[in-house]
Write an enzyme that holds these catalytic residues in place. Structure first.
Site, PDB file in Angstrom:
ATOM      1  N   ASN A 281      26.051  65.100  48.231  1.00 42.27           N
ATOM      2  CA  ASN A 281      24.592  65.187  48.183  1.00 42.27           C
ATOM      3  C   ASN A 281      24.065  63.995  47.390  1.00 42.27           C
ATOM      4  O   ASN A 281      24.600  63.671  46.335  1.00 42.27           O
ATOM      5  CB  ASN A 281      24.167  66.491  47.498  1.00 42.27           C
ATOM      6  CG  ASN A 281      24.614  67.721  48.278  1.00 42.27           C
ATOM      7  OD1 ASN A 281      24.515  67.752  49.497  1.00 42.27           O
ATOM      8  ND2 ASN A 281      25.116  68.732  47.579  1.00 42.27           N
TER       9      ASN A 281
ATOM     10  N   HIS B 154      30.113  62.847  43.267  1.00 48.15           N
ATOM     11  CA  HIS B 154      31.197  63.804  43.527  1.00 48.15           C
ATOM     12  C   HIS B 154      31.239  64.181  44.992  1.00 48.15           C
ATOM     13  O   HIS B 154      30.210  64.253  45.664  1.00 48.15           O
ATOM     14  CB  HIS B 154      31.044  65.069  42.665  1.00 48.15           C
ATOM     15  CG  HIS B 154      29.684  65.699  42.730  1.00 48.15           C
ATOM     16  ND1 HIS B 154      28.604  65.230  42.025  1.00 48.15           N
ATOM     17  CD2 HIS B 154      29.229  66.771  43.429  1.00 48.15           C
ATOM     18  CE1 HIS B 154      27.542  65.986  42.280  1.00 48.15           C
ATOM     19  NE2 HIS B 154      27.902  66.923  43.136  1.00 48.15           N
TER      20      HIS B 154
ATOM     21  N   ASP C 109      34.852  74.371  41.741  1.00 48.74           N
ATOM     22  CA  ASP C 109      33.421  74.510  41.468  1.00 48.74           C
ATOM     23  C   ASP C 109      33.160  75.829  40.736  1.00 48.74           C
ATOM     24  O   ASP C 109      33.735  76.874  41.072  1.00 48.74           O
ATOM     25  CB  ASP C 109      32.635  74.469  42.783  1.00 48.74           C
ATOM     26  CG  ASP C 109      31.158  74.187  42.554  1.00 48.74           C
ATOM     27  OD1 ASP C 109      30.683  73.114  42.933  1.00 48.74           O
ATOM     28  OD2 ASP C 109      30.464  75.069  41.974  1.00 48.74           O
TER      29      ASP C 109
ATOM     30  N   HIS D 120      32.297  67.171  47.512  1.00 46.62           N
ATOM     31  CA  HIS D 120      32.607  68.602  47.625  1.00 46.62           C
ATOM     32  C   HIS D 120      33.645  68.766  48.731  1.00 46.62           C
ATOM     33  O   HIS D 120      33.450  68.264  49.843  1.00 46.62           O
ATOM     34  CB  HIS D 120      31.377  69.412  48.054  1.00 46.62           C
ATOM     35  CG  HIS D 120      30.240  69.450  47.085  1.00 46.62           C
ATOM     36  ND1 HIS D 120      29.976  70.550  46.294  1.00 46.62           N
ATOM     37  CD2 HIS D 120      29.269  68.544  46.792  1.00 46.62           C
ATOM     38  CE1 HIS D 120      28.891  70.325  45.565  1.00 46.62           C
ATOM     39  NE2 HIS D 120      28.437  69.114  45.847  1.00 46.62           N
TER      40      HIS D 120
ATOM     41  N   GLN E  45      21.378  67.318  45.227  1.00 43.93           N
ATOM     42  CA  GLN E  45      22.208  66.820  44.110  1.00 43.93           C
ATOM     43  C   GLN E  45      21.647  67.338  42.791  1.00 43.93           C
ATOM     44  O   GLN E  45      20.454  67.175  42.500  1.00 43.93           O
ATOM     45  CB  GLN E  45      22.255  65.282  44.088  1.00 43.93           C
ATOM     46  CG  GLN E  45      23.213  64.774  43.014  1.00 43.93           C
ATOM     47  CD  GLN E  45      23.423  63.260  43.017  1.00 43.93           C
ATOM     48  OE1 GLN E  45      22.736  62.522  43.722  1.00 43.93           O
ATOM     49  NE2 GLN E  45      24.369  62.799  42.216  1.00 43.93           N
ATOM     50  N   SER E  46      22.515  67.985  42.004  1.00 48.90           N
ATOM     51  CA  SER E  46      22.075  68.534  40.720  1.00 48.90           C
ATOM     52  C   SER E  46      22.845  67.935  39.548  1.00 48.90           C
ATOM     53  O   SER E  46      22.389  68.014  38.410  1.00 48.90           O
ATOM     54  CB  SER E  46      22.216  70.060  40.711  1.00 48.90           C
ATOM     55  OG  SER E  46      23.557  70.428  40.934  1.00 48.90           O
ATOM     56  N   VAL E  47      24.003  67.345  39.814  1.00 47.03           N
ATOM     57  CA  VAL E  47      24.771  66.668  38.760  1.00 47.03           C
ATOM     58  C   VAL E  47      24.852  65.193  39.136  1.00 47.03           C
ATOM     59  O   VAL E  47      25.334  64.848  40.229  1.00 47.03           O
ATOM     60  CB  VAL E  47      26.185  67.269  38.605  1.00 47.03           C
ATOM     61  CG1 VAL E  47      26.982  66.491  37.557  1.00 47.03           C
ATOM     62  CG2 VAL E  47      26.112  68.746  38.214  1.00 47.03           C
TER      63      VAL E  47
HETATM   64  P1  5GP Z   1      25.530  68.975  43.560  1.00 50.38           P
HETATM   65  O1  5GP Z   1      24.499  70.067  43.636  1.00 50.38           O
HETATM   66  O2  5GP Z   1      25.141  67.944  42.516  1.00 50.38           O
HETATM   67  O3  5GP Z   1      25.903  68.351  44.864  1.00 50.38           O
HETATM   68  O4  5GP Z   1      26.857  69.677  43.075  1.00 50.38           O
HETATM   69  C1  5GP Z   1      27.101  69.998  41.752  1.00 50.38           C
HETATM   70  C2  5GP Z   1      28.144  71.087  41.766  1.00 50.38           C
HETATM   71  O5  5GP Z   1      28.724  71.154  40.482  1.00 50.38           O
HETATM   72  C3  5GP Z   1      27.578  72.473  42.077  1.00 50.38           C
HETATM   73  O6  5GP Z   1      28.249  73.010  43.200  1.00 50.38           O
HETATM   74  C4  5GP Z   1      27.831  73.264  40.812  1.00 50.38           C
HETATM   75  O7  5GP Z   1      28.179  74.604  41.050  1.00 50.38           O
HETATM   76  C5  5GP Z   1      28.956  72.490  40.149  1.00 50.38           C
HETATM   77  N1  5GP Z   1      28.935  72.548  38.698  1.00 50.38           N
HETATM   78  C6  5GP Z   1      27.863  72.324  37.881  1.00 50.38           C
HETATM   79  N2  5GP Z   1      28.220  72.455  36.604  1.00 50.38           N
HETATM   80  C7  5GP Z   1      29.548  72.752  36.595  1.00 50.38           C
HETATM   81  C8  5GP Z   1      30.485  73.006  35.536  1.00 50.38           C
HETATM   82  O8  5GP Z   1      30.185  72.980  34.352  1.00 50.38           O
HETATM   83  N3  5GP Z   1      31.760  73.282  35.917  1.00 50.38           N
HETATM   84  C9  5GP Z   1      32.151  73.299  37.221  1.00 50.38           C
HETATM   85  N4  5GP Z   1      33.426  73.587  37.480  1.00 50.38           N
HETATM   86  N5  5GP Z   1      31.293  73.073  38.240  1.00 50.38           N
HETATM   87  C10 5GP Z   1      30.007  72.800  37.931  1.00 50.38           C
END
Ligand code: 5GP
Ligand code: ZN
Length: 114
Positions: A87, A100, A31, A102, A94-96
């Protein structure tokens, strides 16, 4: 066709990342903003946005995320206590929008989660 998502670009190596595992179906990478000493993102290569978008025939593929997590937890020596998180939707963080898992470890975790 719409623009590829960031995790699809990472899987296709169009964006650099620190990949720790890959096979024909799964990719895992560190991450970019780690929340623990070990913080690995494990994804299917298939673009599935959210848990809510899963279909019956994705079951085996999603199971593989956990098998990879188990192997990485052993490799990273965090087997005494690690956390697996998915998430789903912005309300849960969830932001992406490419599904996925973690894998977090290397420190103590509390419950309930934040
Ligand atoms: P979410 O918030 O969707 O559950 O998790 C998305 C995760 O992806 C976050 O922990 C964030 O730091 C990670 N992330 C977002 N963009 C990138 C990226 O470009 N490269 C990597 N390695 N991690 C990313
Ligand atoms: Zn994607």
């Amino acid at each position: 066709m719409s623009e590829k998502c960031i995790f699809c670009k990472i899987a296709d190596k169009e964006i650099s990342s620190s990949i720790v595992y890959e096979d024909p179906e799964i990719v895992a990478f560190n991450d970019i903003n780690p929340q623990a000493p070990v913080h690995i993102i494990i994804i299917p290569r298939k673009h599935i946005p959210r848990v809510m978008d899963l279909e019956e025939n994705d079951a085996a593929l999603i199971g593989k995320l956990f098998i990879v997590a188990k192997k990485l937890a052993k490799e990273k020596e965090i087997e005494d206590g690690y956390r697996l998180v998915i998430n789903c939707n912005p309300g849960a963080g969830q932001s992406v929008f490419h599904i996925h898992l973690h894998l977090l470890g290397g420190r103590k975790f509390t419950w309930p989660p934040g």
